[in-house]
Write a protein that holds these residues in place. Structure first.
Motif, mmCIF file in Angstrom:
data_model
loop_
_atom_site.group_PDB
_atom_site.id
_atom_site.type_symbol
_atom_site.label_atom_id
_atom_site.label_comp_id
_atom_site.label_asym_id
_atom_site.label_seq_id
_atom_site.Cartn_x
_atom_site.Cartn_y
_atom_site.Cartn_z
ATOM 1 N N GLN A 20 18.810 -8.117 -9.954
ATOM 2 C CA GLN A 20 18.905 -7.499 -8.757
ATOM 3 C C GLN A 20 18.889 -5.932 -8.678
ATOM 4 O O GLN A 20 18.135 -5.212 -8.037
ATOM 5 C CB GLN A 20 20.100 -7.899 -7.847
ATOM 6 C CG GLN A 20 20.381 -7.189 -6.410
ATOM 7 C CD GLN A 20 19.583 -7.683 -5.527
ATOM 8 O OE1 GLN A 20 18.773 -8.641 -5.262
ATOM 9 N NE2 GLN A 20 19.531 -6.973 -4.166
ATOM 10 N N THR A 21 19.961 -5.321 -9.369
ATOM 11 C CA THR A 21 19.899 -3.911 -9.633
ATOM 12 C C THR A 21 18.825 -3.346 -10.289
ATOM 13 O O THR A 21 18.024 -2.303 -9.636
ATOM 14 C CB THR A 21 21.183 -3.558 -10.547
ATOM 15 O OG1 THR A 21 22.544 -4.030 -10.174
ATOM 16 C CG2 THR A 21 21.319 -1.944 -10.539
ATOM 17 N N ASP A 22 18.155 -4.070 -11.297
ATOM 18 C CA ASP A 22 17.014 -3.478 -11.752
ATOM 19 C C ASP A 22 15.841 -3.398 -10.900
ATOM 20 O O ASP A 22 15.042 -2.298 -10.781
ATOM 21 C CB ASP A 22 16.786 -4.344 -13.176
ATOM 22 C CG ASP A 22 17.702 -4.213 -14.114
ATOM 23 O OD1 ASP A 22 18.663 -3.205 -14.170
ATOM 24 O OD2 ASP A 22 17.680 -5.071 -15.136
ATOM 25 N N MET A 23 15.610 -4.311 -10.218
ATOM 26 C CA MET A 23 14.574 -4.511 -9.322
ATOM 27 C C MET A 23 14.463 -3.235 -8.074
ATOM 28 O O MET A 23 13.460 -2.817 -7.803
ATOM 29 C CB MET A 23 14.093 -5.871 -8.813
ATOM 30 C CG MET A 23 13.713 -6.747 -9.624
ATOM 31 S SD MET A 23 12.051 -6.097 -10.341
ATOM 32 C CE MET A 23 10.919 -6.145 -8.853
ATOM 33 N N LEU A 58 11.616 -0.573 -7.863
ATOM 34 C CA LEU A 58 11.031 -0.365 -6.648
ATOM 35 C C LEU A 58 11.026 0.966 -5.910
ATOM 36 O O LEU A 58 9.971 1.685 -5.629
ATOM 37 C CB LEU A 58 11.209 -1.430 -5.625
ATOM 38 C CG LEU A 58 10.861 -3.103 -5.805
ATOM 39 C CD1 LEU A 58 11.687 -3.935 -5.082
ATOM 40 C CD2 LEU A 58 9.327 -3.000 -5.797
ATOM 41 N N GLU A 59 12.223 1.444 -5.842
ATOM 42 C CA GLU A 59 12.569 2.769 -5.394
ATOM 43 C C GLU A 59 12.101 3.656 -6.190
ATOM 44 O O GLU A 59 11.411 4.895 -5.899
ATOM 45 C CB GLU A 59 14.006 2.849 -5.283
ATOM 46 C CG GLU A 59 14.892 2.224 -4.081
ATOM 47 C CD GLU A 59 16.151 2.438 -3.754
ATOM 48 O OE1 GLU A 59 16.846 1.895 -2.909
ATOM 49 O OE2 GLU A 59 16.919 2.933 -4.897
ATOM 50 N N GLY A 60 12.077 3.697 -7.693
ATOM 51 C CA GLY A 60 11.423 4.588 -8.531
ATOM 52 C C GLY A 60 9.870 4.544 -8.350
ATOM 53 O O GLY A 60 9.281 5.647 -8.576
ATOM 54 N N ARG A 61 9.200 3.581 -7.697
ATOM 55 C CA ARG A 61 7.775 3.801 -7.583
ATOM 56 C C ARG A 61 7.465 4.107 -6.129
ATOM 57 O O ARG A 61 6.320 4.197 -5.781
ATOM 58 C CB ARG A 61 7.074 2.609 -7.728
ATOM 59 C CG ARG A 61 7.179 2.013 -9.255
ATOM 60 C CD ARG A 61 5.994 2.736 -9.913
ATOM 61 N NE ARG A 61 4.800 2.460 -9.538
ATOM 62 C CZ ARG A 61 3.954 1.532 -10.198
ATOM 63 N NH1 ARG A 61 4.367 0.526 -11.039
ATOM 64 N NH2 ARG A 61 2.795 1.111 -9.697
ATOM 65 N N GLY A 62 8.522 4.514 -5.334
ATOM 66 C CA GLY A 62 8.282 5.163 -4.028
ATOM 67 C C GLY A 62 8.115 4.077 -2.775
ATOM 68 O O GLY A 62 7.706 4.220 -1.992
ATOM 69 N N ILE A 63 8.572 2.632 -3.484
ATOM 70 C CA ILE A 63 8.571 1.638 -2.469
ATOM 71 C C ILE A 63 9.676 1.525 -1.726
ATOM 72 O O ILE A 63 10.853 1.383 -2.222
ATOM 73 C CB ILE A 63 7.964 0.412 -3.130
ATOM 74 C CG1 ILE A 63 6.743 0.486 -3.809
ATOM 75 C CG2 ILE A 63 7.964 -0.789 -2.247
ATOM 76 C CD1 ILE A 63 6.312 -0.423 -4.766
ATOM 77 N N SER A 64 9.764 1.440 -0.293
ATOM 78 C CA SER A 64 10.897 1.282 0.551
ATOM 79 C C SER A 64 11.818 -0.132 0.260
ATOM 80 O O SER A 64 10.985 -1.123 0.026
ATOM 81 C CB SER A 64 10.728 1.280 2.140
ATOM 82 O OG SER A 64 10.100 2.691 2.109
ATOM 83 N N ALA A 109 0.829 -1.060 -0.027
ATOM 84 C CA ALA A 109 -0.041 0.023 -0.221
ATOM 85 C C ALA A 109 0.701 1.308 -0.028
ATOM 86 O O ALA A 109 0.459 2.460 -0.547
ATOM 87 C CB ALA A 109 -0.775 -0.104 1.125
ATOM 88 N N GLY A 110 1.990 1.186 0.395
ATOM 89 C CA GLY A 110 2.940 2.309 0.378
ATOM 90 C C GLY A 110 3.405 2.828 -0.878
ATOM 91 O O GLY A 110 4.370 3.926 -0.923
ATOM 92 N N SER A 111 2.991 2.439 -2.139
ATOM 93 C CA SER A 111 3.534 3.051 -3.340
ATOM 94 C C SER A 111 3.226 4.517 -3.483
ATOM 95 O O SER A 111 2.232 4.786 -3.075
ATOM 96 C CB SER A 111 2.793 2.135 -4.469
ATOM 97 O OG SER A 111 3.231 2.954 -5.617
#
Length: 445
Positions: A430-433, A437-443, A16-18
């Motif tokens: 690994q680097t891509d994911m 995730l960080e690009g979508r605001g996911i911690s 939910a944190g996106s």
């Protein structure tokens, strides 16, 4: 095995944190329900649209329509989810004209939640929880709300040409080292023959191999994701398959391609590690090889172990946000995946291993001459029942699984095309994911 409540609560917060969308996980379904399935009457049944890519699932839809006067369902066949079906579903939600019920992989449910694309169907299906295998039921539960009804899992097994194994004097490989030794014998027997295809195009297959090797790529902890795609277990699995590729013991080709189909038919590919649903594909692709195949468990990394995995987890039925008839849609989703007649049909058409906890009422799992005869009289469902029970259910799917699949496939394909190490492909994924995730605001830890 279900995920511990505290752990699932963390997972809920993470999904939910996106930053893209805030989910209201406790929201109730919109749409009316006056006791006649969203306002339908005996004279005017509710009309639903169901989107799925499962071949011949129309048989189950027809069975539902024949037994329900107040709800009628129209099937729309779409491209398999990761190949474009999911994009079609999400676009329809955004446009305000979604299908009512859709087929979703377990891996895709977090993606759809992040996109605020699923109806909360808790009030309509929660009482049926005990009907399903706990870990499969939990794939559609976030917080204490239900967003999907599980359909089937894809426990892995190994389809193999028993006649070729017997002619070469090969015992069934119970370990991966024995698999390597069998690969050498098979390769030496014929210049065109390989033990299997290295399916660089199939992220679910690659992920399943890593999972069976003990890897856990994503863990929700401390309100953030820990990403371990390049962990020790995955690297060991990658190095094993690199060895097979380097020694020309596996054929590097895309599965489900015309060349791969021909190789299954002519015996140039001798084994295929895949989900239980692959039985229907094998029988349809190579019918002339009936009686020559058998099924066994996936080889183990240590002798005596019993560890299995799945092909991308499995599939569920979900109600899309914006459905005008969420109660009726949930009723159909529940019937489709729990009614004995329907589950029997789904098993027959290759939907996967049933998500229902009690499979004793699934007739085709008790006696299926068409299937058993193809495998020389073997009851192959015994193998998949054991495999399903041995799946490591601690595996967690993160948001952005579509990004994971695309990244892994692209990176592995580049590795085999350029001759670079497979381990580099997993490290790049690994680097891509982490970046995605960080690009979508996911911690991310």
């Amino acid at each position: 095995m279900s995920i511990h409540p505290a752990r699932r609560a963390r997972l809920t917060r993470l999904v939910a944190g996106s930053a893209v969308v805030a989910l209201t996980l406790a929201a109730c379904s919109t749409g009316s329900d006056d006791g006649t399935a969203d306002g339908g009457t005996p004279d005017e049944p509710v009309e639903l649209t169901f989107q799925s890519w499962v071949p011949n699932i129309d048989q189950a839809v027809d069975a539902f329509n024949d037994s329900h006067d107040h709800i009628q369902v129209t099937l729309e066949t779409i491209t398999a989810g990761p190949d474009g079906g999911y994009a079609t579903m999400l676009s329809a939600v955004q446009a305000g004209n979604p299908a009512d019920v859709v087929q979703l992989g377990y891996d895709a449910i977090p993606d759809f939640l992040v996109s605020d694309a699923l109806e909360d169907i808790t009030d309509h299906v929660a009482d049926a929880e005990a009907t399903f295998v706990p870990w499969q039921w939990q794939t559609g539960v976030f917080g204490d709300r239900v967003y999907a009804v599980p359909q089937a899992s894809g426990p892995l097994g190994q389809f193999y040409r028993e006649d070729i194994f017997d002619s070469l004097g090969i015992d069934y490989p119970e370990t991966w080292e024995e698999y390597y030794e069998a690969a050498q014998v098979i390769r030496d027997s014929d210049p065109d023959r390989y033990i299997t295809a290295f399916a660089f195009n199939q992220a679910p297959w690659l992920i399943g191999l890593a999972q069976q090797g003990g890897a856990g790529w994503f863990t929700a902890e401390d309100d953030a994701w820990t990403v371990s795609i390049d962990g020790e277990e995955t690297i060991s699995v990658a190095e094993f398959w690199q060895r097979l590729i380097d020694e020309d013991l596996v054929k590097v080709e895309a599965d489900f391609s015309n060349e791969w189909n021909a190789d299954l038919q002519n015996g140039n590919i001798v084994t295929w590690i895949s989900g239980s649903w692959a039985d229907a594909i094998l029988r349809g692709t190579a019918p002339e090889t009936a009686g020559q195949w058998a099924v066994g468990p996936v080889p183990q990394w240590s002798a005596g172990e019993n560890v299995s995995a799945t092909w991308a987890g499995g599939s569920a039925s979900a109600v899309l946000k914006g459905s005008e008839h969420p109660a009726a849609a949930a009723e159909f989703a529940l019937w489709l995946n729990s009614d004995p007649q329907s589950v029997d049909i789904l098993t027959n058409v290759g939907a996967g291993w049933p998500a229902v906890a009690d499979t004793s009422q699934v007739a085709s799992l008790q006696d299926d001459p068409e299937v058993f005869d193809f495998y020389g009289g073997q009851d192959i469902w015994e193998v998949f029942a054991e495999s399903d029970a041995a799946v490591d259910t601690s595996w967690e799917w993160p948001p952005l699984s579509s990004t994971l699949f695309a990244s892994l496939t692209d990176n592995v394909k580049e590795a085999v095309d350029t001759g670079t190490p497979l381990v580099d492909a997993y490290r790049q994924t690994q680097t891509d994911m982490v970046a995605a995730l960080e690009g979508r605001g996911i911690s991310v830890n």
